[in-house]
Motif scaffolding. Structure first.
Motif, PDB file in Angstrom:
ATOM      1  N   VAL A  50     151.606 106.664   9.641  1.00 43.12           N
ATOM      2  CA  VAL A  50     150.537 105.650  10.218  1.00 43.12           C
ATOM      3  C   VAL A  50     150.452 105.933  11.604  1.00 43.12           C
ATOM      4  N   GLN A  55     142.954 103.864  15.073  1.00 43.84           N
ATOM      5  CA  GLN A  55     142.578 103.208  13.855  1.00 43.84           C
ATOM      6  C   GLN A  55     141.503 104.171  12.916  1.00 43.84           C
ATOM      7  N   ASN A  58     143.719 105.744  10.255  1.00 45.01           N
ATOM      8  CA  ASN A  58     144.006 104.722   9.479  1.00 45.01           C
ATOM      9  C   ASN A  58     143.124 104.649   8.393  1.00 45.01           C
ATOM     10  N   LEU A  62     143.026 105.206   4.468  1.00 48.08           N
ATOM     11  CA  LEU A  62     142.974 104.047   3.595  1.00 48.08           C
ATOM     12  C   LEU A  62     141.619 104.526   2.620  1.00 48.08           C
ATOM     13  N   HIS A  77     148.295 101.300   5.017  1.00 45.64           N
ATOM     14  CA  HIS A  77     147.082 101.274   6.410  1.00 45.64           C
ATOM     15  C   HIS A  77     146.309 100.294   6.950  1.00 45.64           C
TER      16      HIS A  77
END
Length: 244
Positions: A50, A55, A58, A62, A77
């Protein structure tokens, strides 16, 4: 052109010192970027694949895991993304409300908070939930990037590179089309920060492979250096102000 860039950089450094904005200086930004790179490499390699800071990564992972129907992997995530959002909201809420919690010496307080939290995480074994660890680190990274959003006169990020690369590339275009010395300085700063993040990622990966969970103390050491730099620079500026 080079002489102009050098002279402007000297003037800018003097200006920053006179305004006591130590947390916006070039050296401080480099240290934060190194720490940010270490954290991302640490969580990706040592804490379940992760990204604590980026982000975007992530969110992409995801979507991929949802598309593959791997719901457990997809769920892993989500917490870091939410923790990052909460961190931004918390800092902004404290700033906007002028809360007593957001004390005058907030840059030093933020660094101390980061150092303590990350130092404690270094004692958390691999058998402990990676999700909880990643949430905590994402929250810390969010607080860092929200609290220190400026590098001299430019916006930047110390925990991710996409925005810095965009700004640096735009500055390069302006430098070559308009011969703008100030944009040349901005280009150098931003590309150096990107390289600092890369260095941090390298160090984070190397340390994680060699010492495991305690590799996060590499980020702690860098943040301690930032804290020392902040304290020394603040002390020097205070003495200069008294003399004046």
């Amino acid at each position: 052109m080079i002489d102009n860039v050098f002279n402007i950089m000297q003037r800018r450094v003097g200006k920053l010192h006179s305004q006591h904005e130590i947390h916006e200086t070039f050296r401080f930004g480099i240290l934060l970027a190194i720490a940010g790179g270490i954290l991302d490499a640490y969580t990706f390699i040592g804490r379940g694949g992760v990204f604590s800071n980026a982000q975007t990564g992530n969110i992409v992972l995801l979507g991929i895991y949802v598309a593959k129907g791997q719901w457990v992997q997809a769920f892993l995530h989500i917490p870091p993304i939410l923790a990052f959002i909460i961190g931004v909201i918390v800092v902004q809420a404290i700033k906007n409300n002028s809360s007593p919690l957001f004390i005058l010496d907030w840059p030093r307080a933020i660094l101390i908070f980061e150092i303590i939290v990350l130092f404690i995480i270094g004692f958390v074994p691999n058998t402990f939930s990676d999700t909880i660890v990643n949430v905590i680190i994402s929250f810390v990274a969010s607080i860092q990037v929200t609290s220190f959003p400026k590098l001299a006169d430019s916006s930047y990020s110390s925990t991710m590179c996409t925005g810095n690369l965009r700004s640096a590339s735009k500055a390069v275009y302006i430098v070559f089309t308009k011969k703008d010395s100030e944009e040349a300085i901005r280009t150098i700063r931003l590309f150096t920060v990107v390289l600092a993040f890369l260095l941090g990622s390298f160090l984070g990966g190397l340390l994680t492979y060699r010492v495991g969970v305690k590799a996060i103390w590499g980020a702690v050491i860098v943040l301690i250096c930032a804290f020392v730099l902040f304290s020394i620079s603040e002390g020097v500026n205070t003495k200069e102000k008294i003399i004046e």
